[in-house]
Design an enzyme around this catalytic site. Structure first.
Site, mmCIF file in Angstrom:
data_model
loop_
_atom_site.group_PDB
_atom_site.id
_atom_site.type_symbol
_atom_site.label_atom_id
_atom_site.label_comp_id
_atom_site.label_asym_id
_atom_site.label_seq_id
_atom_site.Cartn_x
_atom_site.Cartn_y
_atom_site.Cartn_z
ATOM 1 N N SER A 87 0.831 -1.209 0.000
ATOM 2 C CA SER A 87 0.000 0.000 0.000
ATOM 3 C C SER A 87 0.871 1.267 0.000
ATOM 4 O O SER A 87 1.753 1.410 -0.856
ATOM 5 C CB SER A 87 -0.956 -0.051 1.204
ATOM 6 N N ARG A 156 -12.717 7.197 9.568
ATOM 7 C CA ARG A 156 -12.267 5.808 9.620
ATOM 8 C C ARG A 156 -13.310 4.874 9.008
ATOM 9 O O ARG A 156 -12.975 3.926 8.306
ATOM 10 C CB ARG A 156 -11.968 5.405 11.060
ATOM 11 N N ASP A 251 -9.619 -5.435 -4.911
ATOM 12 C CA ASP A 251 -9.179 -4.139 -4.381
ATOM 13 C C ASP A 251 -9.727 -3.033 -5.282
ATOM 14 O O ASP A 251 -9.367 -2.948 -6.450
ATOM 15 C CB ASP A 251 -7.644 -4.099 -4.361
ATOM 16 N N HIS A 284 -8.453 -4.277 -0.560
ATOM 17 C CA HIS A 284 -7.158 -3.655 -0.323
ATOM 18 C C HIS A 284 -6.458 -4.238 0.907
ATOM 19 O O HIS A 284 -5.227 -4.326 0.951
ATOM 20 C CB HIS A 284 -7.331 -2.141 -0.168
ATOM 21 N N ASP A 285 -7.214 -4.613 1.929
ATOM 22 C CA ASP A 285 -6.658 -5.143 3.183
ATOM 23 C C ASP A 285 -6.183 -6.592 3.090
ATOM 24 O O ASP A 285 -5.656 -7.122 4.076
ATOM 25 C CB ASP A 285 -7.724 -5.095 4.289
#
Lengths: 311, 311
Positions: A87, A156, A251, A284-285
């Site tokens: 990332s 968040r 992602d 993405h994680d």
């Protein structure tokens, strides 16, 4: 071991793990501008005795790379075996190579990008808008005892919606109702809403809002092409033997095409590239949680490098 | 023509347009709960002489469908030639068919869904969280002269990021810097940020925040399967001759698989279905702007219906 608490990437780094600390000396650099040890907006400005806050200079990914180089100088290290960056860490790795084309022999980029896309900028810009619109932000002069927690919480939440994938949530939550319905009107009836609430609440208080703003903007500013007419030209000076580029199909924050773009450009610039697109559903994680798919790819790549060196 | 200002779907509806008002009598129903003519949270409660605000009853898509049926009764219309619904309008059309299985002979669904997914719920829930977290929202008791404009502005920004597509923005904005840099720290440096700012500002003041909350939650609640074990069973009672289902490949709010799910289920329930997946880059909003792709599909489908009736 000075800090025994578990880190973010335990399955990847350690003795016998894919990045094997019994074989390699692993250095993990905290980002300049972050509030976990490096100097950032929440650090004390020696000139005033007060936190820098918004007087902290504009922060770029290039600054983060420059600070990593200072650490290597301090450690007396001239060249790295492998530079690894997931990332934003991948952006920092690329920026370090732009500054120091011979700093590493090998590179591993995971869910990273050669530049921030307008969609990613939109998502991050809105997160910053939400934080700076919290009345408690006070132009960065918030009380550390009473920070803009509500803004950070919602920023968040927005981050979390971009870190995972719609596919994962469909299977994991579907339309299930939450068992812990909070007394908030219009929010928190479905499990997906409780998931966001719970994880956003965990983040609040652990990350300094001004640091968040600086780091978030640094990612928007990042463009590897800055010093070249195109990505190929920007990467040409870099002296790498091998690169592993990993993308994840689900992602949508830094989509697979951005990984492919990096793989193609590195290859054209003379690096031997292995490109792997994983079918992880965690978006993405995925690199933080999908051990099953990520561990073998990195393990085998590191083994190949090791064999090539022995041969 | 009592209101000469242009509407949302001018290219689609009008004399000689795909939905041809020289051939059909077109009724466009404002949603119950909305602030543009129908009764909603901003309407005056006759019992108190004050706006309903949060005393307005919980609103579902089924209620919206029921109110449309009341209008048809008032107009003395027993059966419709074609029911047309894009996005939430498609949910309302399905809900009307669930209540009144013989209300229409034909159906056109565009970028719609048989149920809200957890990703769509997450995005809308966060929009509602942002509005209700604005201190000016005051538990729905805000001043109409000084509403929670900042919350609505940011919620709209988030909406905008889900209505278009990353692909469109990449081509349209790329990493271009904005010419009108606003004096907002950490926001509004790139063109994509100015685009979001500009369009969000246009929305503020035009939509009542409480109405927004009610309509947004109604979409989350919608699930066509409620009264049946699966979608096939839920659709089986519906007596339709033809349906056109249109999806857009770049729509990530209500993705193409949700259109395909509807097309398959309608077909299995005995309706002749034409399914079209368009390559528009404008994402969920494409039906409002991509005249080039949408107009011919609807025009040809309407012509087929017309020919079938003449034959």
């Amino acid at each position: 071991v000075k800090d025994p608490s578990p880190g973010w990437w335990e399955f990847m780094i350690g003795p016998g793990h894919p990045i094997d600390t019994s074989q390699y000396f692993v250095i993990c650099v905290n980002s300049l501008g972050s509030c976990f040890g490096s100097t950032g907006p929440s650090s004390i400005d020696p000139a005033t005795g007060c936190p820098y806050r918004l007087t902290f200079p504009d922060l770029t990914v290039d600054d983060i790379a420059a600070s990593a180089k200072l650490l290597l100088n301090e450690l007396g290290i001239q060249q790295l075996h492998t530079l690894v960056g997931p990332s934003m860490g991948g952006m920092s790795a690329l920026a370090l190579l732009r500054r120091e084309p011979e700093i590493a022999s090998n590179l591993i980029l995971i869910s990273s990008a050669a530049h921030a896309t307008p969609f990613a900028i939109a998502m991050r810009s809105l997160q910053r808008d939400i934080i700076t619109s919290d009345p408690k932000w006070q132009q960065g002069e918030y009380s550390y005892q009473d920070p803009p927690a509500n803004g950070v919480r919602m920023a968040r939440k927005l981050g979390l919606t971009t870190y995972r994938s719609p596919e994962e949530w469909l299977v994991r939550f579907g339309r299930k109702k939450s068992r812990n319905i909070q007394n908030k009107p219009f929010v928190s009836e479905f499990e997906i809403e409780s998931y966001l609430d719970y994880n956003a609440a965990k983040f609040v208080g652990s990350f300094d809002p001004n640091c968040y703003l600086y780091l978030s903007r640094a990612m928007d500013w990042f463009d590897m092409k800055e010093n070249g007419a195109n990505l190929h030209q920007a990467l040409t000076p870099i002296q790498l033997d091998n690169a592993l580029v990993i993308g994840v199909q689900s992602d949508f924050l830094i989509p697979e095409w951005q990984q492919k773009e990096l793989a193609v450009a590195l290859n054209e610039a003379g690096t031997r590239v292995e490109y792997v697109a994983l079918e992880s559903v965690q978006g993405h994680d995925a690199f933080l949680v999908d051990e099953e798919r990520f561990a073998p790819v990195v393990r085998q790549h590191m083994a190949k490098l090791s064999t090539a060196e022995t041969a």
